[in-house]
Design an enzyme around this catalytic site. Structure first.
Site, PDB file in Angstrom:
ATOM      1  CD  GLU A  12      -2.788  -1.363   2.381  1.00 16.99           C
ATOM      2  OE1 GLU A  12      -3.937  -1.807   2.292  1.00 16.99           O
ATOM      3  OE2 GLU A  12      -2.248  -1.131   3.491  1.00 16.99           O
ATOM      4  CG  ASP A 197     -11.355  -8.914  -0.240  1.00 17.79           C
ATOM      5  OD1 ASP A 197     -10.292  -8.356   0.052  1.00 17.79           O
ATOM      6  OD2 ASP A 197     -12.304  -8.978   0.559  1.00 17.79           O
TER       7      ASP A 197
HETATM    8  N1  SAH Z   1      -2.257 -11.725   2.840  1.00 18.10           N
HETATM    9  C1  SAH Z   1      -1.730 -10.914   3.880  1.00 18.10           C
HETATM   10  C2  SAH Z   1      -2.773 -10.608   4.951  1.00 18.10           C
HETATM   11  C3  SAH Z   1      -3.782  -9.632   4.468  1.00 18.10           C
HETATM   12  S1  SAH Z   1      -4.899  -9.132   5.711  1.00 18.10           S
HETATM   13  C4  SAH Z   1      -0.549 -11.637   4.528  1.00 18.10           C
HETATM   14  O1  SAH Z   1      -0.501 -12.852   4.473  1.00 18.10           O
HETATM   15  O2  SAH Z   1       0.297 -10.959   5.073  1.00 18.10           O
HETATM   16  C5  SAH Z   1      -5.913  -8.034   4.817  1.00 18.10           C
HETATM   17  C6  SAH Z   1      -5.453  -6.582   4.706  1.00 18.10           C
HETATM   18  O3  SAH Z   1      -6.199  -5.919   3.714  1.00 18.10           O
HETATM   19  C7  SAH Z   1      -5.689  -5.774   5.966  1.00 18.10           C
HETATM   20  O4  SAH Z   1      -4.693  -4.787   6.081  1.00 18.10           O
HETATM   21  C8  SAH Z   1      -7.099  -5.181   5.770  1.00 18.10           C
HETATM   22  O5  SAH Z   1      -7.170  -3.842   6.182  1.00 18.10           O
HETATM   23  C9  SAH Z   1      -7.363  -5.276   4.276  1.00 18.10           C
HETATM   24  N2  SAH Z   1      -8.494  -6.108   3.839  1.00 18.10           N
HETATM   25  C10 SAH Z   1      -8.805  -6.344   2.537  1.00 18.10           C
HETATM   26  N3  SAH Z   1      -9.839  -7.215   2.426  1.00 18.10           N
HETATM   27  C11 SAH Z   1     -10.205  -7.555   3.696  1.00 18.10           C
HETATM   28  C12 SAH Z   1     -11.193  -8.456   4.211  1.00 18.10           C
HETATM   29  N4  SAH Z   1     -11.976  -9.171   3.414  1.00 18.10           N
HETATM   30  N5  SAH Z   1     -11.287  -8.583   5.563  1.00 18.10           N
HETATM   31  C13 SAH Z   1     -10.483  -7.846   6.371  1.00 18.10           C
HETATM   32  N6  SAH Z   1      -9.517  -7.006   5.927  1.00 18.10           N
HETATM   33  C14 SAH Z   1      -9.362  -6.848   4.595  1.00 18.10           C
END
Ligand code: SAH
Length: 230
Positions: A12, A197
């Protein structure tokens, strides 16, 4: 004026660091890196906090207390709740809440703690600037309620519960914590998210596929906003 620019993940913030060419220094503090930069006449402090409410609260508080920012702009990705939000679309938060905060056993509403409130409101002036930029560039920009919690939501039932309980349009993991910190410390703040998503069964897969592109959409829009600030 000193502006804090925050995201949660490297993906980001990297596009912002690329667009802001004049980076002076990197400061290591509290297990994190803060980049000092210049853009037009603004001093910038840029950082990604790492995921979640605790990390993002720490970064927001550090930006305010240690680096003395005058306002905070957040850029990142989120899961859509509102059906009008498609992958890549932008949403700004009018207000935010913590969907995973629950002391309802004592008769309180979801998201509430005594001596505080369920929703924290973003800065109207900053939101109006975003709307102006969207109009100028002919970009679709929704505004609405964003729900924050320490959970990646990939489940229709949980998503529906969050929609119903908070009337939320999108959900993520940092916005409300940043908001409550800024609100308490009287710093105007702005939360921008691009959809990665739809917080449903496919969310994990979609997130991996669309994170980079959506994070860039959000970052580019934020930089455009810097041109309109006064
Ligand atoms: N894939 C990453 C984890 C992502 S967590 C890893 O393994 O390190 C998701 C991040 O995107 C968070 O910072 C949150 O703010 C945002 N986000 C996007 N979609 C989300 C969802 N469906 N639920 C919660 N947070 C979401």
């Amino acid at each position: 004026m000193k502006i804090g620019i925050m995201g949660a993940m490297r993906e980001e913030i990297e596009p912002i660091l690329e667009l802001v060419t004049e980076i002076d220094t990197e400061i290591d503090y509290a297990n994190n890196k803060y980049y000092k930069a210049k853009y037009n006449d603004y001093e910038l402090i840029i950082a990604y906090s790492k995921i979640g409410k605790v990390n993002s609260a720490l970064t927001a508080a550090t930006m305010i207390e240690k680096f003395n920012i005058d306002l905070l702009l957040f850029s990142g990705v989120a899961g859509a709740i509102n059906e009008n939000l498609k992958i890549g679309d932008l949403i700004i938060a009018t207000k935010l809440c913590q969907h995973d905060l629950d002391i309802t056993a004592f008769g309180h509403p979801y998201g509430y703690v005594p001596e505080s409130k369920v929703f924290v409101e973003t800065d109207e002036k900053l939101n109006n600037i975003a709307k102006k930029v969207a109009k100028k560039l002919n970009i679709k920009l929704l505004d609405g309620i964003i729900a924050t919690g320490d959970q990646f939501i990939a489940d229709n039932e949980k998503k529906e519960w969050i929609r119903k309980t908070f009337n939320a349009d999108a959900l993520e993991m940092e916005g409300a914590s940043v908001g409550f910190v800024c609100d308490a410390l009287n710093v105007p703040f702005f939360i921008l998210r691009a959809i990665s998503d739809s917080a449903d069964m496919d969310a994990g897969f979609d997130f991996d596929k669309f994170l980079e592109g959506s994070a860039k959409n959000s970052a580019k829009f934020l930089i455009e906003m810097l041109e309109e600030l006064e």
